[in-house]
Design a protein around this motif. Structure first.
Motif, PDB file in Angstrom:
ATOM      1  N   SER A   1       0.807  -1.223   0.000  1.00  0.00           N
ATOM      2  CA  SER A   1       0.000   0.000   0.000  1.00  0.00           C
ATOM      3  C   SER A   1       0.840   1.273   0.000  1.00  0.00           C
ATOM      4  O   SER A   1       0.314   2.373  -0.130  1.00  0.00           O
ATOM      5  CB  SER A   1      -0.956   0.012   1.199  1.00  0.00           C
ATOM      6  OG  SER A   1      -0.232  -0.129   2.392  1.00  0.00           O
TER       7      SER A   1
ATOM      8  N   THR B   1      -7.525  -3.047  -1.570  1.00  0.00           N
ATOM      9  CA  THR B   1      -7.923  -4.092  -2.523  1.00  0.00           C
ATOM     10  C   THR B   1      -9.424  -4.362  -2.455  1.00  0.00           C
ATOM     11  O   THR B   1     -10.008  -4.872  -3.408  1.00  0.00           O
ATOM     12  CB  THR B   1      -7.180  -5.418  -2.237  1.00  0.00           C
ATOM     13  OG1 THR B   1      -7.480  -5.831  -0.898  1.00  0.00           O
ATOM     14  CG2 THR B   1      -5.685  -5.255  -2.405  1.00  0.00           C
TER      15      THR B   1
ATOM     16  N   LEU C   1       0.743  -7.714   1.577  1.00  0.00           N
ATOM     17  CA  LEU C   1      -0.692  -7.466   1.478  1.00  0.00           C
ATOM     18  C   LEU C   1      -1.349  -7.911   2.786  1.00  0.00           C
ATOM     19  O   LEU C   1      -0.879  -8.854   3.419  1.00  0.00           O
ATOM     20  CB  LEU C   1      -1.301  -8.264   0.322  1.00  0.00           C
ATOM     21  CG  LEU C   1      -0.973  -7.775  -1.092  1.00  0.00           C
ATOM     22  CD1 LEU C   1      -1.404  -8.821  -2.107  1.00  0.00           C
ATOM     23  CD2 LEU C   1      -1.656  -6.445  -1.387  1.00  0.00           C
TER      24      LEU C   1
ATOM     25  N   LEU D   1      -9.183 -11.233  -1.799  1.00  0.00           N
ATOM     26  CA  LEU D   1      -7.816 -10.835  -2.175  1.00  0.00           C
ATOM     27  C   LEU D   1      -7.366 -11.589  -3.429  1.00  0.00           C
ATOM     28  O   LEU D   1      -6.780 -10.998  -4.352  1.00  0.00           O
ATOM     29  CB  LEU D   1      -6.864 -11.120  -1.012  1.00  0.00           C
ATOM     30  CG  LEU D   1      -5.412 -10.647  -1.193  1.00  0.00           C
ATOM     31  CD1 LEU D   1      -5.339  -9.127  -1.273  1.00  0.00           C
ATOM     32  CD2 LEU D   1      -4.532 -11.155  -0.056  1.00  0.00           C
TER      33      LEU D   1
ATOM     34  N   TRP E   1       4.933 -12.144  -2.870  1.00  0.00           N
ATOM     35  CA  TRP E   1       4.033 -11.555  -1.867  1.00  0.00           C
ATOM     36  C   TRP E   1       4.266 -12.160  -0.480  1.00  0.00           C
ATOM     37  O   TRP E   1       4.536 -13.343  -0.353  1.00  0.00           O
ATOM     38  CB  TRP E   1       2.576 -11.808  -2.259  1.00  0.00           C
ATOM     39  CG  TRP E   1       2.177 -11.223  -3.577  1.00  0.00           C
ATOM     40  CD1 TRP E   1       2.057 -11.892  -4.767  1.00  0.00           C
ATOM     41  CD2 TRP E   1       1.858  -9.863  -3.860  1.00  0.00           C
ATOM     42  NE1 TRP E   1       1.670 -11.025  -5.754  1.00  0.00           N
ATOM     43  CE2 TRP E   1       1.549  -9.770  -5.234  1.00  0.00           C
ATOM     44  CE3 TRP E   1       1.810  -8.707  -3.075  1.00  0.00           C
ATOM     45  CZ2 TRP E   1       1.187  -8.578  -5.850  1.00  0.00           C
ATOM     46  CZ3 TRP E   1       1.443  -7.515  -3.691  1.00  0.00           C
ATOM     47  CH2 TRP E   1       1.140  -7.456  -5.053  1.00  0.00           C
TER      48      TRP E   1
END
Length: 511
Positions: free
Chosen positions: A60, A147, A179, A192, A208
């Motif tokens: 983010s 998201t 995330l 997600l 990720w």
């Protein structure tokens, strides 16, 4: 915990760490020119074209302020009539959202965006969190860097793809983006995964990590969770289901192929009223208002991950590692939990106050992803950062950016981090390449990828595992690190056998 406060053990570890620092200085005096000569002999390879991984960066805030500003202006021109938010039962278009703030695309600037950390955020994690809101408006945070929103994370996906494109263009820079999964409801993973697959948010340069904010007390107070067990089930049950039967969550199955581990995030300096021990209630009985302590979160995350990893290994899938934020602030026992349960940690600043733990982290070569520019704005001024000390002693440290949106100014935040560290601490080319090599070793990229980046023998210890033509780290440096570590491990073995150095400690430790 008993060892950490034991006087003779503290003295022993402190002296060993001082010895390691002095030994490295001696190595530099004797071999610096040899290291430089070895690097000069390598054709083609230099610091700019060795692989580097940003081992700690949040999705983010993975773009810088200027990038986000340009994206917002583009969105206002391209999608002015798109309904992006629901207010009082009616939809608001992007243009109406900005009109309600009396702003036009022309009015926007980096100053009005106001997302950079400044002197007011020092030791104020609450103010720092508020900086995630563009123009101080949480509605814009929801629209552009979430998201799960009314437009299903469309803008956030586009801007992340632009960041990925920049990484692919630079070729040698890679990132492990975080995330969030909050544990408030069972369908978070599916949402997600749907976001990731719908917008094809994938890149060979990106892996990720899933971060779990330690916010049970907030969700409990809002009646979203009755007990801590519900939070754990919301986080882990979908993962067990998709491992047993990939067709039960096909999009999640695709997403997990790019997920390498879990992170635990929040302000570590929050006071804790409990210490996790055998008297602590089980998760289903944790129904009180207070947040569970750090070690409680970490243990149950680790325990569930361990069982999940056994299942995934049996099913032929890759496994996950735990890489929490740890030791940025707060009490020392966070680092004890990190040492016992984690593959790597992020920050590790408080190790500078605990010589016993620092020596243990060295002996076990637990990875530490450090972010000096982030720390400089939040917890510890740059010149007091222990990174150069850790590096000289041989701890497994790497450089990372944490939050480019709040701390960095250029299009290549990781290179900005390296360049400032190199100039402030007068790092040599060999030091920089060693940090980059560490970042690849610590990262969650696959064995095949690491073999290509570091050489096919990278898993071997010492110079055998180093390929200077790919890492640009001279064998002299790698041999020095390996020999020094072996000597320290030998010394410890000898000390334990003969009890020459350490006064025995009572074995009656509190579980």
């Amino acid at each position: 915990m008993a060892l950490i406060i034991n006087g003779p053990v503290k003295s022993f570890c402190y002296r060993r760490l001082q010895y390691l620092s002095s030994k490295f200085q001696m190595h530099i005096l004797l071999n610096e020119m040899k290291e430089l000569a070895a690097q000069k002999k390598v054709p083609h390879r230099d610091f700019y074209n060795i692989r580097k991984v940003d081992t700690h960066i949040h999705a983010s805030s993975c773009m810088n302020q200027k990038h986000l500003l340009r994206f917002i202006k583009r969105a206002m021109k391209k999608y002015p009539g798109e309904i992006v938010h629901m207010e009082g039962g009616r939809g608001q278009t992007l243009m109406e959202v900005f009109e309600s703030m009396n702003l036009t695309a022309y009015d926007l600037s980096v100053d009005t965006l106001d997302m950079h950390a400044d002197r007011n955020t020092f030791h104020r994690f609450d103010k720092f969190n508020a900086k995630y809101n563009p123009i101080g408006e949480s509605i814009l945070r929801e629209i552009f860097i979430k998201t799960d929103n009314h437009i299903h994370g469309k803008y956030f996906a586009h801007i992340i793809k632009e960041v990925m494109s920049d990484l692919e263009e630079s070729k040698y820079q890679n990132a492990e983006l975080r995330l969030s999964i909050y544990g408030r409801s069972r369908d978070e993973w599916d949402k997600l995964a749907q976001w990731a697959t719908t917008y094809s948010v994938y890149s060979d340069n990106v892996r990720w990590l899933v971060q779990i904010p330690r916010l049970y007390d907030v969700y409990h107070s809002k009646k979203q969770l009755a007990n801590f067990q519900q939070m754990l089930e919301n986080i882990f049950l979908p993962l067990f289901e998709v491992t047993v039967n990939p067709h039960s969550h096909p999009e999640l199955h695709l997403l997990l192929q790019h997920v390498v581990g879990f992170d635990s995030v929040d302000d570590e300096s929050k006071p804790e009223h409990h210490v996790f021990n055998l008297d602590s209630p089980l998760p289903e009985n944790w129904t009180e208002e207070d947040n569970p302590p750090y070690s409680y979160y970490l243990y149950y995350t680790y325990a569930n991950m361990t069982v999940l990893n056994h299942l995934r290994r049996r099913r032929g899938f890759h496994t996950f590692v735990l890489r929490p934020h740890c030791g940025e602030a707060g009490p020392i026992h966070h680092l004890v939990s990190g040492f016992m349960l984690s593959a790597n940690i992020s920050h590790g600043l408080m190790l500078r106050k605990a010589p016993v733990l620092q020596y243990l982290y060295y002996l076990a070569q637990v990875g530490i992803a450090m972010s000096p520019l982030s720390n400089n704005s939040l917890f510890l001024s740059y010149h007091r950062n222990p990174l150069p000390e850790y590096l000289s002693r041989g701890l497994m440290v790497s450089l990372s950016t944490d939050d480019p949106l709040q701390f960095h100014f250029t299009k290549e935040p990781l290179m900005e981090e390296y360049s400032i560290a190199t100039q402030v601490w007068k790092l040599s080319s060999c030091d920089m390449c060693e940090l980059a090599r560490n970042s690849v070793l610590m990262s969650g990229f696959s064995h095949k990828v690491k073999s290509y980046w570091l050489g096919p023998s990278y898993t071997h210890e010492g110079p055998e595992g180093n390929d200077i033509r790919r890492t640009n780290v001279p064998d002299i440096r790698v041999a020095f690190r390996h020999e020094t570590l072996c000597e320290e491990l030998q010394l410890i073995t000898h000390a334990v056998q003969t009890q020459d150095y350490i006064t025995p400690v009572s074995t009656k430790l509190t579980p």
